[in-house]
Motif scaffolding. Structure first.
Motif, PDB file in Angstrom:
ATOM      1  N   MET A  12       0.875  -1.184   0.026  1.00 19.00           N
ATOM      2  CA  MET A  12      -0.040   0.093  -0.088  1.00 19.00           C
ATOM      3  C   MET A  12       0.778   1.216   0.110  1.00 19.00           C
ATOM      4  O   MET A  12       1.705   1.486   1.027  1.00 19.00           O
ATOM      5  N   GLY A  13       1.022   1.840  -1.106  1.00 22.15           N
ATOM      6  CA  GLY A  13       1.987   2.921  -1.216  1.00 22.15           C
ATOM      7  C   GLY A  13       3.034   2.426  -1.939  1.00 22.15           C
ATOM      8  O   GLY A  13       3.205   1.496  -2.507  1.00 22.15           O
ATOM      9  N   PRO A  14       4.055   3.419  -2.074  1.00 19.89           N
ATOM     10  CA  PRO A  14       4.252   4.746  -1.500  1.00 19.89           C
ATOM     11  C   PRO A  14       3.084   5.637  -2.208  1.00 19.89           C
ATOM     12  O   PRO A  14       3.141   5.710  -3.431  1.00 19.89           O
ATOM     13  N   GLN A  15       2.658   6.518  -1.257  1.00 18.19           N
ATOM     14  CA  GLN A  15       1.682   7.592  -1.716  1.00 18.19           C
ATOM     15  C   GLN A  15       2.103   8.827  -1.999  1.00 18.19           C
ATOM     16  O   GLN A  15       3.210   9.072  -1.795  1.00 18.19           O
ATOM     17  N   HIS A  16       1.371   9.547  -2.826  1.00 18.07           N
ATOM     18  CA  HIS A  16       1.634  10.885  -3.343  1.00 18.07           C
ATOM     19  C   HIS A  16       1.633  11.800  -2.075  1.00 18.07           C
ATOM     20  O   HIS A  16       0.982  11.762  -1.266  1.00 18.07           O
ATOM     21  N   PRO A  17       2.623  12.957  -2.137  1.00 16.15           N
ATOM     22  CA  PRO A  17       2.871  13.814  -1.046  1.00 16.15           C
ATOM     23  C   PRO A  17       1.403  14.338  -0.671  1.00 16.15           C
ATOM     24  O   PRO A  17       1.555  15.145   0.655  1.00 16.15           O
ATOM     25  N   SER A  18       0.705  14.637  -1.577  1.00 17.36           N
ATOM     26  CA  SER A  18      -0.730  15.426  -1.198  1.00 17.36           C
ATOM     27  C   SER A  18      -1.539  14.559  -0.443  1.00 17.36           C
ATOM     28  O   SER A  18      -2.614  15.118   0.295  1.00 17.36           O
ATOM     29  N   THR A  19      -1.322  13.331   0.063  1.00 12.42           N
ATOM     30  CA  THR A  19      -1.980  12.573   1.099  1.00 12.42           C
ATOM     31  C   THR A  19      -1.493  12.791   2.271  1.00 12.42           C
ATOM     32  O   THR A  19      -1.125  13.943   2.839  1.00 12.42           O
ATOM     33  N   HIS A  20      -1.076  11.714   3.177  1.00 16.02           N
ATOM     34  CA  HIS A  20      -0.383  11.887   4.381  1.00 16.02           C
ATOM     35  C   HIS A  20       1.129  12.011   4.122  1.00 16.02           C
ATOM     36  O   HIS A  20       1.843  12.120   4.961  1.00 16.02           O
ATOM     37  N   GLY A  21       1.689  11.757   2.817  1.00 20.33           N
ATOM     38  CA  GLY A  21       3.139  11.802   2.827  1.00 20.33           C
ATOM     39  C   GLY A  21       3.592  10.492   2.020  1.00 20.33           C
ATOM     40  O   GLY A  21       2.529   9.585   2.014  1.00 20.33           O
ATOM     41  N   VAL A  22       4.786  10.528   1.530  1.00 21.10           N
ATOM     42  CA  VAL A  22       5.307   9.377   0.724  1.00 21.10           C
ATOM     43  C   VAL A  22       5.583   8.248   1.667  1.00 21.10           C
ATOM     44  O   VAL A  22       6.632   7.989   2.311  1.00 21.10           O
ATOM     45  N   PHE A  23       4.573   7.369   2.055  1.00 17.28           N
ATOM     46  CA  PHE A  23       4.651   6.251   3.153  1.00 17.28           C
ATOM     47  C   PHE A  23       4.245   5.031   2.437  1.00 17.28           C
ATOM     48  O   PHE A  23       3.195   5.060   1.462  1.00 17.28           O
ATOM     49  N   ARG A  24       4.821   4.081   2.770  1.00 21.80           N
ATOM     50  CA  ARG A  24       4.265   2.599   2.186  1.00 21.80           C
ATOM     51  C   ARG A  24       4.109   1.630   3.308  1.00 21.80           C
ATOM     52  O   ARG A  24       4.898   1.628   4.409  1.00 21.80           O
ATOM     53  N   MET A  25       2.764   0.942   3.453  1.00 23.85           N
ATOM     54  CA  MET A  25       2.650  -0.284   4.317  1.00 23.85           C
ATOM     55  C   MET A  25       2.918  -1.398   3.337  1.00 23.85           C
ATOM     56  O   MET A  25       2.175  -1.822   2.538  1.00 23.85           O
ATOM     57  N   ARG A  26       3.736  -2.616   3.901  1.00 21.03           N
ATOM     58  CA  ARG A  26       3.679  -3.710   3.512  1.00 21.03           C
ATOM     59  C   ARG A  26       2.963  -4.728   4.188  1.00 21.03           C
ATOM     60  O   ARG A  26       3.356  -5.079   5.235  1.00 21.03           O
ATOM     61  N   VAL A  27       1.708  -4.947   3.535  1.00 18.10           N
ATOM     62  CA  VAL A  27       0.650  -5.431   4.857  1.00 18.10           C
ATOM     63  C   VAL A  27       0.304  -6.962   4.201  1.00 18.10           C
ATOM     64  O   VAL A  27       0.159  -7.444   2.965  1.00 18.10           O
ATOM     65  N   THR A  28       0.221  -7.910   5.170  1.00 26.40           N
ATOM     66  CA  THR A  28       0.205  -9.352   4.922  1.00 26.40           C
ATOM     67  C   THR A  28      -1.298  -9.705   5.314  1.00 26.40           C
ATOM     68  O   THR A  28      -1.686  -9.566   6.494  1.00 26.40           O
ATOM     69  N   PHE A  29      -2.208 -10.317   4.420  1.00 26.70           N
ATOM     70  CA  PHE A  29      -3.641 -10.250   4.758  1.00 26.70           C
ATOM     71  C   PHE A  29      -4.177 -11.792   4.631  1.00 26.70           C
ATOM     72  O   PHE A  29      -3.229 -12.602   3.812  1.00 26.70           O
ATOM     73  N   ASP A  30      -4.845 -12.194   5.334  1.00 28.41           N
ATOM     74  CA  ASP A  30      -5.443 -13.303   5.374  1.00 28.41           C
ATOM     75  C   ASP A  30      -7.119 -13.302   4.781  1.00 28.41           C
ATOM     76  O   ASP A  30      -7.930 -12.722   5.811  1.00 28.41           O
TER      77      ASP A  30
END
Length: 367
Positions: A12-30
């Motif tokens: 999820m991400g990295p996002q554009h700076p106009s959101t909360h900033g350039v941040f990435r979440m590497r998420v493991t889902f079930d």
């Protein structure tokens, strides 16, 4: 028959700076349930702390604007106070009042963005965000009036501020302070008991008080967990001990509490600004300091209650015109460290809202 499910890892991400900033979440889902989350940042790293060791103390003031760029005045103030403590510089009383006014207007402005963006994350699209930008624009007009800028202000100076308030500032500020409580009431009428807001935020992303303290969380995130800690009260700096105001806290530590704390803090900031505006004396706004400034050898740490939490500057002087060491304690970075604990076990949509409720600025996380 037993069905085996396969875990899925999504970036999820990295996002554009106009959101909360350039941040990435590497998420493991079930399925939709989050099993693990790895925060990844560093996309905005500019090396400010190392660059600052090769610039004079005054040349570093604009760098502080680029930390939490939604609270530039607060960054200016914390750095100026650290250098003043290191060099033994006194600040005129009028300048202290001006600094408090700017810092509290900055807090209101920052919280307006944080709360508006949170409701945008909840799916309210742009309506609450634009309502809150309506008042933020009035604050930016005040900042532009006093220093000519609307985002990176570079207004504080060692020994005071760069120049005095223009003649029309106080009347305009009084009009805004008189109107702002009504606008906050309007936000509450629209959002505080909204059934979608309650469903998306109540009991979601709970941060217990003990975990918040152990993680060195600060600001509205800490107070949302019920911890009544605010440096303006607990370790007063500047002239905050002259003002009457309360410390809003939550009870559960969920997304809703963090939102409510920010709204109530806006009310308290209005109280502080009103008192400062009524008490502000005439006089000088800046103490003369040598150019270039060369503080005596030594070290210091100064922290303030910035909009997002405890913002601190650690400086070491070797007697030259440039700091030997320049280190920043960024509240967004430490507040972000609890994100994994808040989202594991929840679903994707809840993770977005929980992240929004922390209200980080990646400019000070990465530096």
């Amino acid at each position: 028959m037993t069905l085996d499910t396969e875990q899925v890892v999504i970036n999820m991400g990295p996002q554009h700076p106009s959101t909360h900033g350039v941040f990435r979440m590497r998420v493991t889902f079930d399925g939709e349930v989050i099993l693990d989350m790895e925060p990844v940042f560093g996309y905005l790293h500019r090396g400010i702390e190392k660059l600052a060791e090769h610039k004079t103390y005054l040349q570093n003031m604009p760098y502080t604007d680029r930390l939490d760029y939604l609270a530039s005045m607060s960054n200016n103030m914390a750095y100026a106070m650290a250098v003043e403590k290191l060099a033994g510089i006194e600040v005129p009383e009028r300048a202290e009042y001006i600094r408090i006014i700017m810092a509290e207007l900055m807090r209101i402005s920052s919280h307006l963005v944080g709360v508006g963006a949170l409701f945008n994350d909840m799916g309210a699209f742009m309506t609450p965000f634009l309502y809150m930008y309506r008042e933020r624009e009035k604050i930016l007009d005040l900042f532009e009036m006093v220093c000519g800028q609307r985002l990176t202000y570079n207004y504080m100076r060692f020994g005071g501020v760069s120049h005095d308030l223009p003649e029309e500032f106080i009347p305009t500020l009084k009009r805004f302070i008189d109107e702002m409580p009504g606008y906050i009431d309007e936000y509450d009428q629209l959002l505080a008991e909204n059934e979608i807001v309650l469903a998306r935020s109540k009991g979601v992303g709970i941060l217990p008080a003990d975990k918040a303290i152990n993680a060195s969380v600060s600001g509205p995130v800490l107070r949302g967990s019920g911890v009544k800690w605010d440096l303006r009260k607990m370790d007063p700096y500047s002239i905050y001990d002259r003002f009457d105001f309360e410390i809003p806290t939550g009870t559960v530590g969920d997304v809703y509490d963090r939102y409510r704390v920010r709204v109530e803090e806006m009310r308290q900031s209005v109280r502080i600004v009103r008192q400062a505006m009524e008490q502000i004396p005439a006089g000088e706004v800046r103490t003369r300091v040598p150019t270039p400034l060369k503080p005596p050898p030594g070290e210091t740490y100064v922290s303030i209650e910035a909009p997002k939490g405890e913002l601190g500057f650690y400086l070491v002087s070797d007697g030259s015109a440039k700091p030997y060491r320049f280190k920043i304690r960024a509240p967004s970075l430490l507040n972000l460290t609890v994100l994994r604990d808040l989202v594991v076990g929840w679903k994707l949509a809840d993770a977005i809202v929980t992240f929004g409720s922390i209200d980080v600025c990646m400019g000070e996380v990465d530096r």
